[in-house]
Motif scaffolding. Sequence first.
Motif, PDB file in Angstrom:
ATOM      1  N   ILE A  47     -59.235  30.787 -12.613  1.00  0.00           N
ATOM      2  CA  ILE A  47     -58.758  31.338 -13.836  1.00  0.00           C
ATOM      3  C   ILE A  47     -59.013  29.534 -14.805  1.00  0.00           C
ATOM      4  CG2 ILE A  47     -56.314  31.366 -15.189  1.00  0.00           C
ATOM      5  CD1 ILE A  47     -55.127  32.183 -12.580  1.00  0.00           C
ATOM      6  N   THR A  48     -60.229  30.214 -15.298  1.00  0.00           N
ATOM      7  CA  THR A  48     -60.531  28.718 -16.515  1.00  0.00           C
ATOM      8  C   THR A  48     -60.530  29.347 -17.350  1.00  0.00           C
ATOM      9  OG1 THR A  48     -62.568  30.104 -16.188  1.00  0.00           O
ATOM     10  CG2 THR A  48     -62.596  27.766 -14.896  1.00  0.00           C
ATOM     11  N   GLU A  49     -59.809  30.208 -18.027  1.00  0.00           N
ATOM     12  CA  GLU A  49     -59.961  30.433 -19.208  1.00  0.00           C
ATOM     13  C   GLU A  49     -58.627  31.631 -19.487  1.00  0.00           C
ATOM     14  OE1 GLU A  49     -63.783  32.746 -19.858  1.00  0.00           O
ATOM     15  OE2 GLU A  49     -64.466  30.639 -20.939  1.00  0.00           O
ATOM     16  N   SER A  50     -57.922  31.022 -19.362  1.00  0.00           N
ATOM     17  CA  SER A  50     -56.300  32.130 -19.389  1.00  0.00           C
ATOM     18  C   SER A  50     -56.159  32.263 -20.483  1.00  0.00           C
ATOM     19  CB  SER A  50     -55.134  30.916 -18.106  1.00  0.00           C
ATOM     20  OG  SER A  50     -54.162  31.599 -19.020  1.00  0.00           O
ATOM     21  N   SER A  51     -56.414  33.192 -21.076  1.00  0.00           N
ATOM     22  CA  SER A  51     -55.570  33.873 -22.063  1.00  0.00           C
ATOM     23  C   SER A  51     -54.967  34.960 -22.479  1.00  0.00           C
ATOM     24  CB  SER A  51     -57.302  34.651 -22.869  1.00  0.00           C
ATOM     25  OG  SER A  51     -57.151  34.642 -24.169  1.00  0.00           O
ATOM     26  N   GLY A  52     -53.416  34.858 -21.947  1.00  0.00           N
ATOM     27  CA  GLY A  52     -52.717  35.310 -21.959  1.00  0.00           C
ATOM     28  C   GLY A  52     -52.109  35.415 -21.186  1.00  0.00           C
ATOM     29  N   LEU A  53     -50.117  35.244 -21.306  1.00  0.00           N
ATOM     30  CA  LEU A  53     -49.492  35.002 -20.815  1.00  0.00           C
ATOM     31  C   LEU A  53     -48.334  36.674 -20.319  1.00  0.00           C
ATOM     32  CD1 LEU A  53     -48.537  31.248 -20.751  1.00  0.00           C
ATOM     33  CD2 LEU A  53     -49.292  33.025 -19.215  1.00  0.00           C
ATOM     34  N   ALA A  54     -47.962  36.767 -20.062  1.00  0.00           N
ATOM     35  CA  ALA A  54     -46.930  38.225 -19.692  1.00  0.00           C
ATOM     36  C   ALA A  54     -45.544  37.737 -18.348  1.00  0.00           C
ATOM     37  CB  ALA A  54     -47.432  39.141 -19.439  1.00  0.00           C
ATOM     38  N   ALA A  55     -43.980  37.214 -18.619  1.00  0.00           N
ATOM     39  CA  ALA A  55     -43.404  37.112 -17.528  1.00  0.00           C
ATOM     40  C   ALA A  55     -43.022  38.072 -16.909  1.00  0.00           C
ATOM     41  CB  ALA A  55     -42.360  36.695 -18.268  1.00  0.00           C
ATOM     42  N   SER A  56     -42.911  38.835 -15.451  1.00  0.00           N
ATOM     43  CA  SER A  56     -43.096  39.232 -14.500  1.00  0.00           C
ATOM     44  C   SER A  56     -41.456  40.228 -14.877  1.00  0.00           C
ATOM     45  CB  SER A  56     -43.149  39.112 -12.721  1.00  0.00           C
ATOM     46  OG  SER A  56     -42.786  40.312 -12.565  1.00  0.00           O
ATOM     47  N   LYS A  57     -41.323  41.367 -14.612  1.00  0.00           N
ATOM     48  CA  LYS A  57     -40.196  41.790 -14.736  1.00  0.00           C
ATOM     49  C   LYS A  57     -39.407  41.997 -13.561  1.00  0.00           C
ATOM     50  CE  LYS A  57     -40.312  43.853 -19.762  1.00  0.00           C
ATOM     51  NZ  LYS A  57     -39.505  44.950 -20.541  1.00  0.00           N
ATOM     52  N   ARG A  58     -40.436  42.727 -12.372  1.00  0.00           N
ATOM     53  CA  ARG A  58     -40.245  42.876 -11.408  1.00  0.00           C
ATOM     54  C   ARG A  58     -40.253  41.116 -10.221  1.00  0.00           C
ATOM     55  NH1 ARG A  58     -41.655  47.539  -8.449  1.00  0.00           N
ATOM     56  NH2 ARG A  58     -41.878  49.240  -9.892  1.00  0.00           N
ATOM     57  N   HIS A  59     -40.924  40.035 -10.355  1.00  0.00           N
ATOM     58  CA  HIS A  59     -40.907  39.444  -9.903  1.00  0.00           C
ATOM     59  C   HIS A  59     -40.172  38.072 -10.664  1.00  0.00           C
ATOM     60  CE1 HIS A  59     -42.461  42.060  -7.636  1.00  0.00           C
ATOM     61  NE2 HIS A  59     -43.753  42.166  -8.541  1.00  0.00           N
ATOM     62  N   PRO A  60     -39.371  37.196 -10.308  1.00  0.00           N
ATOM     63  CA  PRO A  60     -38.885  35.954 -11.310  1.00  0.00           C
ATOM     64  C   PRO A  60     -39.674  34.883 -10.697  1.00  0.00           C
ATOM     65  CG  PRO A  60     -36.946  37.056 -10.161  1.00  0.00           C
ATOM     66  CD  PRO A  60     -38.022  38.370  -9.928  1.00  0.00           C
ATOM     67  N   GLY A  61     -39.527  34.200 -12.431  1.00  0.00           N
ATOM     68  CA  GLY A  61     -40.633  32.469 -12.575  1.00  0.00           C
ATOM     69  C   GLY A  61     -42.297  33.567 -12.057  1.00  0.00           C
ATOM     70  N   VAL A  62     -42.354  34.903 -11.841  1.00  0.00           N
ATOM     71  CA  VAL A  62     -44.147  34.618 -11.317  1.00  0.00           C
ATOM     72  C   VAL A  62     -44.481  35.323 -12.978  1.00  0.00           C
ATOM     73  CG1 VAL A  62     -45.956  36.591 -10.353  1.00  0.00           C
ATOM     74  CG2 VAL A  62     -43.819  35.255  -9.531  1.00  0.00           C
TER      75      VAL A  62
END
Length: 348
Positions: A47-62
């Motif tokens: 992962i060298t160009e992380s371009s988006g993030l989304a917090a998981s609903k199924r897996h807390p903290g992921v």
Amino acid sequence: MSRRTRTARRRPVAAAVLAAGAVLLPAVPASAASGADQDFVIEDPRITESSGLAASKRHPGVYWTHNDSDDGAFLYAVDSRTGRTVATVTMTGVGEPRDVEAISLGPDGNLYVGDIGDNLGGTWDHVWVYRLPEPAELRDQTVAATQFTVQYEDGPRDAEALMVHPKTGRVYLASKKQSGGRLYAGPERLSAQGVNVFRPTGADVDWVTDGAFSPDGSELVLRSYLGAKAYDWKGDGSLGEPRRLSAPLLGQSESVTYTADGTGLMYGAEGTRSRVVRVDVEKRDGEGDEGKAPEGTKSPGAGGADGAGGGGEAGEGDGKPTGTAGLVVVGAVVLVWLGLRKGRRGAK
């Protein structure tokens, strides 16, 4: 042009941006020493160009993330407690992704992935959105995705922000322009048949690299390279007056998402072992301790919403170095770097 060649070309300027940020602005203090939904470093060397993030609903903290180009149809689940990748998802049914720039979770439990980048500012007459169920188990797996063809009503656009409203499930895109960017609304429901036309909502937004709705859908946060702003969501696609947020300067600042519980905003950036920094969400004026979760992120000591790109890391009058001149210098470096970066994917 190979990914290795492009990376080598932009490394010196990206380093200058990071160095400028380190000198002119204070380091972001660490949140908690341990625990989910706190500051972390993405450890996966892929992962060298992380371009988006989304917090998981199924897996807390992921948190789900992805590279922005030349990486294939991969999504990565990163545990914020350790920074390690706990699952790699390979999407099928989507062809060969071109320039994946954003990811969001919808109220239907699906991940929405935006293959929407176009750094030549209108070379491609269509882009794509992919939809797939968020996996129930965190393990390496292949997941079938649905591909949606997208066009803009007013012609091709470069975009890096995709947001799914947490109540209606409607998909929104924000075009990326230093000035004159627009917010676009997709159809009420996307169709895998034919073309999905996204239409301007009438809201003008500038230099957007990512965005996120608050969990209750009352607020939209849009980030840029130099900051972030929050807007009250009017329901019809129009926005309230912007409020400047306290956002960290992280070099190539590419991503933002709310924590699943809505108590924090997580800001990310591109780069090897890139940092993800939490900023606690503050209550807006008039909100009490009970009722809905706080959704505003007004910067302590920040004034209005004027200024290029929003706020910096430090509030005014808090004893920390701020300096408009510092932001101007950083902005100049970013502008030079963006000029070198423009068009890097056009020869694919």
